[in-house]
Enzyme design. Sequence first.
Site, PDB file in Angstrom:
ATOM      1  N   GLN A 167      -5.383  -9.371  -0.925  1.00  0.00           N
ATOM      2  CA  GLN A 167      -4.475  -9.435   0.057  1.00  0.00           C
ATOM      3  C   GLN A 167      -4.747 -10.217   1.252  1.00  0.00           C
ATOM      4  O   GLN A 167      -5.916  -9.786   1.808  1.00  0.00           O
ATOM      5  CB  GLN A 167      -3.911  -7.981   0.280  1.00  0.00           C
ATOM      6  CG  GLN A 167      -2.652  -7.936   0.992  1.00  0.00           C
ATOM      7  CD  GLN A 167      -2.371  -6.564   1.621  1.00  0.00           C
ATOM      8  OE1 GLN A 167      -2.938  -5.950   2.377  1.00  0.00           O
ATOM      9  NE2 GLN A 167      -1.078  -6.270   1.512  1.00  0.00           N
TER      10      GLN A 167
ATOM     11  N   GLY B  47      -1.301   4.380  -4.071  1.00  0.00           N
ATOM     12  CA  GLY B  47      -2.214   3.903  -2.760  1.00  0.00           C
ATOM     13  C   GLY B  47      -3.053   5.277  -2.734  1.00  0.00           C
ATOM     14  O   GLY B  47      -3.936   5.503  -3.640  1.00  0.00           O
ATOM     15  N   ARG B  48      -2.629   6.110  -1.923  1.00  0.00           N
ATOM     16  CA  ARG B  48      -3.433   7.466  -1.577  1.00  0.00           C
ATOM     17  C   ARG B  48      -3.870   8.059  -2.959  1.00  0.00           C
ATOM     18  O   ARG B  48      -4.862   8.655  -3.189  1.00  0.00           O
ATOM     19  CB  ARG B  48      -2.545   8.432  -0.800  1.00  0.00           C
ATOM     20  CG  ARG B  48      -2.839   7.855   0.623  1.00  0.00           C
ATOM     21  CD  ARG B  48      -1.530   8.630   1.500  1.00  0.00           C
ATOM     22  NE  ARG B  48      -0.292   8.445   0.813  1.00  0.00           N
ATOM     23  CZ  ARG B  48       0.909   8.848   1.545  1.00  0.00           C
ATOM     24  NH1 ARG B  48       0.700   9.669   2.659  1.00  0.00           N
ATOM     25  NH2 ARG B  48       1.895   8.826   0.828  1.00  0.00           N
TER      26      ARG B  48
ATOM     27  N   TYR C 203       2.611  -6.969  10.519  1.00  0.00           N
ATOM     28  CA  TYR C 203       1.789  -7.905  10.842  1.00  0.00           C
ATOM     29  C   TYR C 203       2.204  -9.151  11.140  1.00  0.00           C
ATOM     30  O   TYR C 203       3.511  -9.480  11.053  1.00  0.00           O
ATOM     31  CB  TYR C 203       0.625  -7.736  10.005  1.00  0.00           C
ATOM     32  CG  TYR C 203      -0.162  -6.483   9.839  1.00  0.00           C
ATOM     33  CD1 TYR C 203      -0.730  -6.088  11.176  1.00  0.00           C
ATOM     34  CD2 TYR C 203      -0.068  -5.470   8.978  1.00  0.00           C
ATOM     35  CE1 TYR C 203      -1.474  -4.831  11.040  1.00  0.00           C
ATOM     36  CE2 TYR C 203      -0.788  -4.466   8.848  1.00  0.00           C
ATOM     37  CZ  TYR C 203      -1.434  -3.859  10.062  1.00  0.00           C
ATOM     38  OH  TYR C 203      -2.015  -2.606  10.071  1.00  0.00           O
TER      39      TYR C 203
ATOM     40  N   ARG D   5       4.322  -9.340   0.113  1.00  0.00           N
ATOM     41  CA  ARG D   5       4.548  -7.938   0.548  1.00  0.00           C
ATOM     42  C   ARG D   5       5.494  -7.894   1.714  1.00  0.00           C
ATOM     43  O   ARG D   5       5.005  -8.709   2.643  1.00  0.00           O
ATOM     44  CB  ARG D   5       3.343  -7.214   0.609  1.00  0.00           C
ATOM     45  CG  ARG D   5       3.617  -5.664   0.614  1.00  0.00           C
ATOM     46  CD  ARG D   5       2.399  -4.763   0.746  1.00  0.00           C
ATOM     47  NE  ARG D   5       2.617  -3.530   0.086  1.00  0.00           N
ATOM     48  CZ  ARG D   5       2.199  -2.339   0.147  1.00  0.00           C
ATOM     49  NH1 ARG D   5       1.118  -2.382   1.229  1.00  0.00           N
ATOM     50  NH2 ARG D   5       2.380  -1.211  -0.355  1.00  0.00           N
TER      51      ARG D   5
HETATM   52  C1  LIG Z   1      -6.098   4.197   3.840  1.00  0.00           C
HETATM   53  C2  LIG Z   1      -4.978   3.308   3.819  1.00  0.00           C
HETATM   54  C3  LIG Z   1      -5.115   1.958   4.002  1.00  0.00           C
HETATM   55  C4  LIG Z   1      -3.876   1.174   3.963  1.00  0.00           C
HETATM   56  N1  LIG Z   1      -4.205  -0.036   4.074  1.00  0.00           N
HETATM   57  C5  LIG Z   1      -3.311  -1.065   3.708  1.00  0.00           C
HETATM   58  C6  LIG Z   1      -3.596  -2.433   3.760  1.00  0.00           C
HETATM   59  O1  LIG Z   1      -4.620  -3.087   3.839  1.00  0.00           O
HETATM   60  N2  LIG Z   1      -2.694  -3.337   3.368  1.00  0.00           N
HETATM   61  C7  LIG Z   1      -1.223  -2.945   3.152  1.00  0.00           C
HETATM   62  O2  LIG Z   1      -0.427  -3.792   2.681  1.00  0.00           O
HETATM   63  N3  LIG Z   1      -1.043  -1.559   3.115  1.00  0.00           N
HETATM   64  C8  LIG Z   1      -2.096  -0.649   3.410  1.00  0.00           C
HETATM   65  N4  LIG Z   1      -1.525   0.562   3.260  1.00  0.00           N
HETATM   66  C9  LIG Z   1      -0.145   1.084   2.883  1.00  0.00           C
HETATM   67  C10 LIG Z   1      -0.498   1.105   1.183  1.00  0.00           C
HETATM   68  O3  LIG Z   1      -0.621   0.264   0.763  1.00  0.00           O
HETATM   69  C11 LIG Z   1       0.913   2.236   0.805  1.00  0.00           C
HETATM   70  O4  LIG Z   1       2.013   1.098   0.772  1.00  0.00           O
HETATM   71  C12 LIG Z   1       1.053   3.305   1.481  1.00  0.00           C
HETATM   72  O5  LIG Z   1      -0.175   4.050   1.499  1.00  0.00           O
HETATM   73  C13 LIG Z   1       2.049   4.294   0.585  1.00  0.00           C
HETATM   74  O6  LIG Z   1       1.810   4.377  -0.789  1.00  0.00           O
HETATM   75  P1  LIG Z   1       1.154   5.625  -1.109  1.00  0.00           P
HETATM   76  O7  LIG Z   1       2.064   6.965  -0.993  1.00  0.00           O
HETATM   77  O8  LIG Z   1       0.967   5.678  -2.627  1.00  0.00           O
HETATM   78  O9  LIG Z   1      -0.396   5.883  -0.376  1.00  0.00           O
HETATM   79  C14 LIG Z   1      -2.540   1.389   3.594  1.00  0.00           C
HETATM   80  C15 LIG Z   1      -2.740   2.836   3.305  1.00  0.00           C
HETATM   81  C16 LIG Z   1      -3.714   3.858   3.221  1.00  0.00           C
HETATM   82  C17 LIG Z   1      -3.417   5.204   2.860  1.00  0.00           C
END
Ligand SMILES: Cc1cc2nc3c(=O)[nH]c(=O)nc-3n(C[C@H](O)[C@H](O)[C@H](O)COP(=O)(O)O)c2cc1C
Length: 375
Positions: free
Chosen positions: A101, A317-318, A173, A225
Amino acid sequence: MTRKFMDSFTFKNGVTLKNRVLMAPMTNFSSKDNGEVTEEELAYYRVRSGGVGAVLTAVANVTDGGKGFHGEIGAHRDDLVPSLKKLADTIKGEGAKAILQIFHAGRMSPPELLPDNQTVSASAVAPEREGAATPRELTNDEIEQIIKAFGDATRRAIEAGFDGVEIHGANTYLIQQFFSPHSNRREDKWGGSVEKRMTFPLGVIDEVNNTVKEFGDDSFIVGYRLSPEEREEPGITMEDTLTFTDRLAKEELHYIHVSVQDFQQGSMRDESDTASRVQLIQDRIGDQVPVIGVGSLHTPDDVEKAMEGGVPLMALGREIIVEPEWIQKVEAGREGEIRTSLSVDDREVLTVPEPLWKAIVNTKGWFPVKEHQNA
Ligand SMILES: Cc1cc2nc3c(=O)[nH]c(=O)nc-3n(C[C@H](O)[C@H](O)[C@H](O)COP(=O)(O)O)c2cc1C
C-alpha cells in the site's frame, strides 16, 4: 461446512487468489527511522501470510515529505528496494499474494516527522482536530512531482517482487484531500467541481499504470482504496463517491477497496441513512470491477453475511492481528477456536511488534482487549 469465502478468486489479469479473504492494510509503527523493515515486522507478517489470499501491507510513504507515522515502511528511495524485497519475499514465501500500500499523508503528517516540519496539502486548510497544523498549499510543480513519486514507488514495488500495489486514496490522506471539498479549495485544474477534484487521484492512477507498463507486466495488480464519506462540512458525500466510483470503474484497476470501520455501517453524514456504504458502492459498480469490503468482521459468519450482497472480496484488519491463523482454523474445521479478542499477555504468542502492541493495549476501545488471560 463449505464457506464461500474459501473459493478462489481470479482477477481480470488472470492472477488467482487462493481464497477471498485478505489481510487489511495496517500500520505497525515498527520500521526503522530510515524506512527499512525490521525483523520484528517480518516475523509479524510471516505468521499472518499462510492463510489469507493476499496481504495488503502497512502503508508506505512515496516521498520524504509524505510520511504519516513513526516507524512507517519507506518506498521513497531506491536504496529501500532490498528492504521491500524482504517484505515481499516473506509474504509470498507463506503463500499469500503481496500487495504494497502506497501513500502521501499530506496535511495528516505529524510535522516533526517531515524534513522541514511543514505539512502540505491541496489547499492551506487545517484538518478539523485539536492542535492540527495548517498545511502549505502545494504548487503545480510539486503536485506533478508527487504524482511521479507514486510511479517511482510502484517501480520499486515491482523491483522488490510485489504482486501489486494499493493506491491509498482513503482515510483522509493526500489523495483523499484532493478529492475532498474540505481540504481542496483550489480553482486551478486540480480543484473545483467533483470532476476536477478527481484530477489528482486519476493522475496518480495513470502514473502507476504507466509505470507498470514500463517496468512490470500484466500480472501486476493495481488497486485503489477510498473512504466513501467525510463528516466535515463541506465534505465528501456519497453522491460524490458514486460519481467517482463510476469513473474509477472505467480505469485500469483490478479492484476498489472501500475503507469503513464497520461493513454494515450507514452514513456518517446522515444518521437516518443506514444502508451499508460498501453495499451501495457494490450495487452501483456491479461486476465492472471487484470490490473489497472491510470493517468489524470477526467470525466466518460475519464474513459470509457481508458477502451476501455480492461483494466478492473481504479484508480482515484487527481480526488478523488477534487471530493470525483465521483461515487455517476454518480450513481445519476448527472455527470454534478462532480468537476474537486478545489479552495483554498475548504479544509473543501472537507475534506482534512491540510498538504496535503498545498502540493496541493503550488505545481504549480500539481492540477487544482482556486485562489478563486468567482474569
Ligand atoms: C493498527 C491499525 C493500523 C491501520 N493502518 C492502516 C493503514 O496503514 N492503511 C489503511 O488503509 N488502513 C489502515 N487501517 C484501517 C484498516 O485497514 C481497516 O480498514 C479498519 O481497521 C477496519 O477493519 P477491521 O475492523 O477489520 O480492523 C489500520 C487499522 C488498524 C487497526
